[in-house]
Structures are given as C-alpha cells and as structure tokens.
Scaffold this active site. Structure first.
Site, PDB file in Angstrom:
ATOM      1  N   GLU A  85       3.509  -8.982  45.109  1.00  0.00           N
ATOM      2  CA  GLU A  85       3.807  -8.891  43.683  1.00  0.00           C
ATOM      3  C   GLU A  85       4.647  -7.660  43.387  1.00  0.00           C
ATOM      4  OE1 GLU A  85       0.607 -10.642  40.829  1.00  0.00           O
ATOM      5  OE2 GLU A  85      -0.481  -9.661  42.433  1.00  0.00           O
ATOM      6  N   CYS A  98       8.015  -1.549  40.272  1.00  0.00           N
ATOM      7  CA  CYS A  98       6.751  -1.241  40.936  1.00  0.00           C
ATOM      8  C   CYS A  98       6.601  -2.238  42.084  1.00  0.00           C
ATOM      9  CB  CYS A  98       5.658  -1.420  39.879  1.00  0.00           C
ATOM     10  SG  CYS A  98       4.005  -1.139  40.452  1.00  0.00           S
ATOM     11  N   CYS A 105      -5.437  -4.975  49.656  1.00  0.00           N
ATOM     12  CA  CYS A 105      -5.680  -3.578  50.031  1.00  0.00           C
ATOM     13  C   CYS A 105      -7.092  -3.485  50.571  1.00  0.00           C
ATOM     14  CB  CYS A 105      -5.527  -2.651  48.826  1.00  0.00           C
ATOM     15  SG  CYS A 105      -5.763  -0.900  49.247  1.00  0.00           S
ATOM     16  N   CYS A 109     -11.104   0.497  45.971  1.00  0.00           N
ATOM     17  CA  CYS A 109     -11.403   1.301  44.776  1.00  0.00           C
ATOM     18  C   CYS A 109     -12.039   0.345  43.767  1.00  0.00           C
ATOM     19  CB  CYS A 109     -10.138   1.941  44.217  1.00  0.00           C
ATOM     20  SG  CYS A 109      -9.333   2.986  45.449  1.00  0.00           S
ATOM     21  N   CYS A 112     -10.016  -1.427  40.762  1.00  0.00           N
ATOM     22  CA  CYS A 112      -8.683  -1.963  41.042  1.00  0.00           C
ATOM     23  C   CYS A 112      -8.763  -3.420  41.485  1.00  0.00           C
ATOM     24  CB  CYS A 112      -8.024  -1.119  42.127  1.00  0.00           C
ATOM     25  SG  CYS A 112      -6.494  -1.821  42.770  1.00  0.00           S
ATOM     26  N   GLY A 160      -1.521  -2.588  47.401  1.00  0.00           N
ATOM     27  CA  GLY A 160      -1.608  -1.950  48.710  1.00  0.00           C
ATOM     28  C   GLY A 160      -1.509  -0.446  48.688  1.00  0.00           C
ATOM     29  N   GLU A 161      -1.916   0.137  49.803  1.00  0.00           N
ATOM     30  CA  GLU A 161      -1.867   1.591  49.970  1.00  0.00           C
ATOM     31  C   GLU A 161      -0.704   1.910  50.922  1.00  0.00           C
ATOM     32  OE1 GLU A 161      -2.981   4.497  48.859  1.00  0.00           O
ATOM     33  OE2 GLU A 161      -1.864   5.393  50.516  1.00  0.00           O
ATOM     34  N   SER A 213      -3.470   9.561  43.454  1.00  0.00           N
ATOM     35  CA  SER A 213      -4.397   8.873  42.549  1.00  0.00           C
ATOM     36  C   SER A 213      -5.760   9.561  42.641  1.00  0.00           C
ATOM     37  CB  SER A 213      -4.501   7.393  42.934  1.00  0.00           C
ATOM     38  OG  SER A 213      -3.237   6.784  42.803  1.00  0.00           O
ATOM     39  N   ASN A 289      -7.013  -0.666  32.993  1.00  0.00           N
ATOM     40  CA  ASN A 289      -6.800  -2.085  32.700  1.00  0.00           C
ATOM     41  C   ASN A 289      -8.001  -2.811  33.256  1.00  0.00           C
ATOM     42  OD1 ASN A 289      -4.106  -2.329  31.482  1.00  0.00           O
ATOM     43  ND2 ASN A 289      -3.506  -1.268  33.345  1.00  0.00           N
ATOM     44  N   CYS A 332      -0.762  -1.734  35.740  1.00  0.00           N
ATOM     45  CA  CYS A 332      -1.292  -1.006  36.884  1.00  0.00           C
ATOM     46  C   CYS A 332      -2.676  -1.493  37.265  1.00  0.00           C
ATOM     47  CB  CYS A 332      -1.387   0.483  36.547  1.00  0.00           C
ATOM     48  SG  CYS A 332      -0.179   1.433  37.432  1.00  0.00           S
TER      49      CYS A 332
HETATM   50  N1  SAH Z   1      -2.791   2.418  46.644  1.00  0.00           N
HETATM   51  C1  SAH Z   1      -1.956   3.305  45.911  1.00  0.00           C
HETATM   52  C2  SAH Z   1      -0.858   2.644  45.123  1.00  0.00           C
HETATM   53  C3  SAH Z   1      -1.184   1.349  44.413  1.00  0.00           C
HETATM   54  S1  SAH Z   1      -2.292   1.492  43.035  1.00  0.00           S
HETATM   55  C4  SAH Z   1      -2.799   4.196  45.023  1.00  0.00           C
HETATM   56  O1  SAH Z   1      -3.990   3.912  44.863  1.00  0.00           O
HETATM   57  O2  SAH Z   1      -2.244   5.163  44.508  1.00  0.00           O
HETATM   58  C5  SAH Z   1      -1.240   2.234  41.809  1.00  0.00           C
HETATM   59  C6  SAH Z   1      -1.982   2.989  40.720  1.00  0.00           C
HETATM   60  O3  SAH Z   1      -2.719   2.105  39.877  1.00  0.00           O
HETATM   61  C7  SAH Z   1      -2.975   3.989  41.274  1.00  0.00           C
HETATM   62  O4  SAH Z   1      -2.847   5.213  40.610  1.00  0.00           O
HETATM   63  C8  SAH Z   1      -4.276   3.306  40.943  1.00  0.00           C
HETATM   64  O5  SAH Z   1      -5.337   4.205  40.881  1.00  0.00           O
HETATM   65  C9  SAH Z   1      -3.982   2.677  39.623  1.00  0.00           C
HETATM   66  N2  SAH Z   1      -4.926   1.645  39.227  1.00  0.00           N
HETATM   67  C10 SAH Z   1      -5.630   0.842  40.045  1.00  0.00           C
HETATM   68  N3  SAH Z   1      -6.398  -0.003  39.318  1.00  0.00           N
HETATM   69  C11 SAH Z   1      -6.171   0.286  38.021  1.00  0.00           C
HETATM   70  C12 SAH Z   1      -6.648  -0.267  36.807  1.00  0.00           C
HETATM   71  N4  SAH Z   1      -7.509  -1.285  36.797  1.00  0.00           N
HETATM   72  N5  SAH Z   1      -6.205   0.260  35.644  1.00  0.00           N
HETATM   73  C13 SAH Z   1      -5.305   1.261  35.657  1.00  0.00           C
HETATM   74  N6  SAH Z   1      -4.805   1.822  36.767  1.00  0.00           N
HETATM   75  C14 SAH Z   1      -5.229   1.334  37.950  1.00  0.00           C
HETATM   76 FE1  SF4 Z   2      -7.370   1.781  45.694  1.00  0.00          FE
HETATM   77 FE2  SF4 Z   2      -4.674   1.796  45.449  1.00  0.00          FE
HETATM   78 FE3  SF4 Z   2      -5.905   0.099  47.166  1.00  0.00          FE
HETATM   79 FE4  SF4 Z   2      -6.151  -0.306  44.553  1.00  0.00          FE
HETATM   80  S1  SF4 Z   2      -4.269  -0.414  45.735  1.00  0.00           S
HETATM   81  S2  SF4 Z   2      -7.828  -0.385  46.089  1.00  0.00           S
HETATM   82  S3  SF4 Z   2      -6.188   1.814  43.761  1.00  0.00           S
HETATM   83  S4  SF4 Z   2      -5.911   2.338  47.270  1.00  0.00           S
END
Ligand code: SAH
Ligand code: SF4
Length: 343
Positions: A85, A98, A105, A109, A112, A160-161, A213, A289, A332
């Site tokens: 995506e 983005c 992933c 978290c 997410c 993804g990370e 993050s 979100n 996000c």
């Molecule tokens: N894995 C990486 C990049 C992808 S996530 C990371 O975690 O940084 C991109 C951003 O979206 C991160 O800052 C993450 O914490 C944030 N994010 C994840 N889930 C979210 C949510 N439900 N609402 C708002 N931000 C979120």
């Molecule tokens: Fe965590 Fe980023 Fe992976 Fe979502 S995409 S689970 S925020 S590391």
C-alpha cells in the site's frame, strides 16, 4: 518486470537491443516515469508492447481518492499475492508519498493496523522504488487539483518496518537517489527503533531524514505499546538517534501517536521534552487513528493542544500532524491491505 532489475542491469532484459535503448528505457523508468509503456514515445512500438504487460511489478488492485482529490491510496498486489500500500498526499507546494517497505509487519505495535495483521514478507528494492515511480507517473500524467506535478517527498511510513528490511531498503534508497535523482534530504525513514539499523543508516552516504516512532517516554509504557522496546530500550534508541544527528547533521524527528489517557499526560510531555531537547528533535504529534483490533481511542483535541503547549513551553519544536485519508483507511497506521477483509 523492469523495476525488479537493478537500474544498472537493465541490459539483461533487453539483450537484443542496442545500448542506447537501455538508456532510453532507464530514463522512462526512473527519470520520467509513465503509467503505461505505450507512452514511452521514443521506443519502437514492438518494444513498448513487450514491456507494457509487466511494466509494474504489481497490479493496481484498488485506487481510492479522498480530501477532494488531494489524497490517493493505492493497494498494489504483487504476483505472489503480497499486498503493497502507498498513499500520496498533495498540498499546494508539495506532494508526499508514504510508501511500504514490507507487506505487513512483524513488530506488533498494539495500536497499528499493520502490526495487528502480522508479517507477510519483505518487499524487494524494485517493489519499493516502483511505488515511487508509480506516484511520480501519476502526478505527471494525471495530477491532483492544486498540487504540483512533481513528487517532493517520500516517507517510509506505510506498511512495515524499513530497518527490519535493511539491505533492500538501503538498495531502494540508493536507486531513488542515484538513478531517480531524488534528494536524500527529501526522503524520511521512519523507524520503531531498530537500534543497529539506525547505526548502519548513519554510516550510509545519504543524508536521509530519520523519524523515531517513540510514543512513550518511559520503558514500562513503551514496552507495552511497542514490544520491540524490550530489546531496544529508550536509552539505547536515544543514543543511536543522537549518533545519527551528530554524524548526519540532519534533524531527527520524534513521532508520537496520541492515545487518550495512555501517553497524553503532562508527565509524559515532561519526559518527552527532556528527550527531544537532548536530541534537538522536532516532535510530530498525531491523533491515533482507531484500528479494528485495539480499544485505544485518540486523545481529545484539547489534550493534544495542552500536550503541544507543554512541549512548547519547554522550548521543543512541535507540529500537530493532520490525518489525511482517514475515511479511506489511508491515514497513518491504518494500512493493512483491507481488500477482501470484511469489517
Ligand atoms: N514501522 C515504522 C514505519 C511505519 S509506521 C515505524 O513504526 O515508524 C508509520 C507511523 O505511523 C509510525 O510513527 C507509527 O507509530 C504510526 N502509527 C502506527 N499506527 C498508528 C495509528 N493507528 N494511528 C496513528 N499513527 C500510527
Ligand atoms: Fe509498529 Fe511501525 Fe510495524 Fe506498525 S509498521 S507494527 S508502528 S513497527
């Protein structure tokens, strides 16, 4: 699939063609991308026809538009079924894409959507770069109302990370900078805090922006929200981010997803301010979100403002980020390849 070849290896694909054809194709892929190979006007029709069916390493399964046409989300599907995506956000003076670095992933978290749905596979460098090429072609050939026809920023904030897929992401960045001609300063790698990855990135030749993050300023809370914190606790993460800043002289940013009653207290703001000050970091606040598998709620507008104020009074730079594309699950953390999954 030309994007799955390194730009230097394109000749393998066009064995029977003279080398200037290879250069022409490379330009169409990376310099002036087009949505359809039929538009590669200086190539012979037979060659265009040959390239067309496999120009993109994925099919466009879903394309959705929001925010009066200034947000667009694509769900691309690779031939093995992996979902990729990407979200394009247009503004009057810039257009930010983005992108995803993995399908799914593994880091889980809690808040997410991508994490909630687990890991599918790493993306190839070409699959990462093709997302950027696709958005560039889209902006050039179709465009968004009131938005420049040029992609100005790329952020690894999709699925993804990126630092858990280090070598492929590194190669993707190399192609974006060296072949596509993007400025490394217009690229942001967002990480949950993979410390060895941050340290390696600091040694790369490209001064890409680093976003951390963080979401919590003490290890107990952070480990609950971001499980990988148990492996790379805040102090280690801070040290790696500081080293990145020292080495690259690029301002690090801290991402903070605001969750009601969880990490929006003034105590957290205080501790965050201390970390941000030491790192000379900019803080981005974003309201959570909501996602299907978590009960967390976004902080109220009032709490977000109070939290931002608390940071400002401690001389920390802070921005409250808008949440584009909420209604199409493009904001996000909402990316999770919803297609086929009913809610
Ligand atoms: N894995 C990486 C990049 C992808 S996530 C990371 O975690 O940084 C991109 C951003 O979206 C991160 O800052 C993450 O914490 C944030 N994010 C994840 N889930 C979210 C949510 N439900 N609402 C708002 N931000 C979120
Ligand atoms: Fe965590 Fe980023 Fe992976 Fe979502 S995409 S689970 S925020 S590391």
């Amino acid at each position: 699939m030309p994007y799955l070849h390194a730009p230097e290896d394109l000749a393998q694909l066009l064995e029977d063609e003279p080398s200037y054809r290879v250069d022409q194709l490379r330009d169409w892929l990376y310099r002036t991308p087009v949505l359809d190979a039929a538009d590669m006007t200086n190539l012979p029709t037979s060659l265009r026809d040959r390239i067309a069916p496999t120009l993109w390493p994925f099919a466009v399964e879903v394309e959705q538009s929001a925010d009066a046409g200034t947000t667009r989300k694509w769900l691309f599907r690779a031939s093995d079924g992996a979902a990729i995506e990407a979200v394009l956000m247009g503004y009057p003076k810039r257009a930010t894409l983005c992108i995803s670095s993995q399908a799914g992933c593994a880091l889980g978290c809690t808040f997410c959507a991508t994490g909630q749905f687990g890991f599918e596979r790493h993306l190839q460098p070409g699959e990462i770069v093709a997302q950027v090429a696709y958005a560039r072609a889209f902006l050039r050939q179709i465009g968004m109302p009131g938005v420049p026809g040029r992609l100005t920023n790329v952020v690894f904030m999709g699925m993804g990370e990126p630092l858990a897929n280090y070598d492929r992401v590194r190669e993707a960045i190399r192609r974006l900078v060296e072949t596509m001609g993007m400025s490394a300063r217009s690229i942001t790698v967002s990480t949950v805090g993979i410390v060895p990855g941050i340290r390696r990135l600091a040694d790369e030749p490209w001064p890409v922006n680093l976003a951390i993050s963080l979401h919590a300023a003490d290890d107990e809370l952070r480990s609950r929200l971001v499980p990988i914190n148990k492996r790379y606790p805040i102090a280690d993460l801070e040290a790696a981010a500081a080293a990145y800043y020292e080495k690259k002289r690029r301002r690090v940013s801290i991402e903070w997803t605001m969750m009601d009653g969880v990490n929006d207290t003034l105590e957290q703001a205080d501790e965050l301010a201390a970390i941000a000050s030491r790192l000379h970091a900019h803080v981005n606040l974003i309201a959570l979100n909501p996602t299907p598998l978590s009960d967390e709620r976004p902080s109220t507008q009032l709490h977000i403002e109070q939290f931002a104020e608390a940071l400002k009074t401690r001389a920390v730079n802070v921005t409250v980020r808008d949440t584009r594309g909420r209604e199409i699950d493009a904001a996000c953390g909402q990316l999770r390849a919803v297609s086929g999954i009913s809610r």
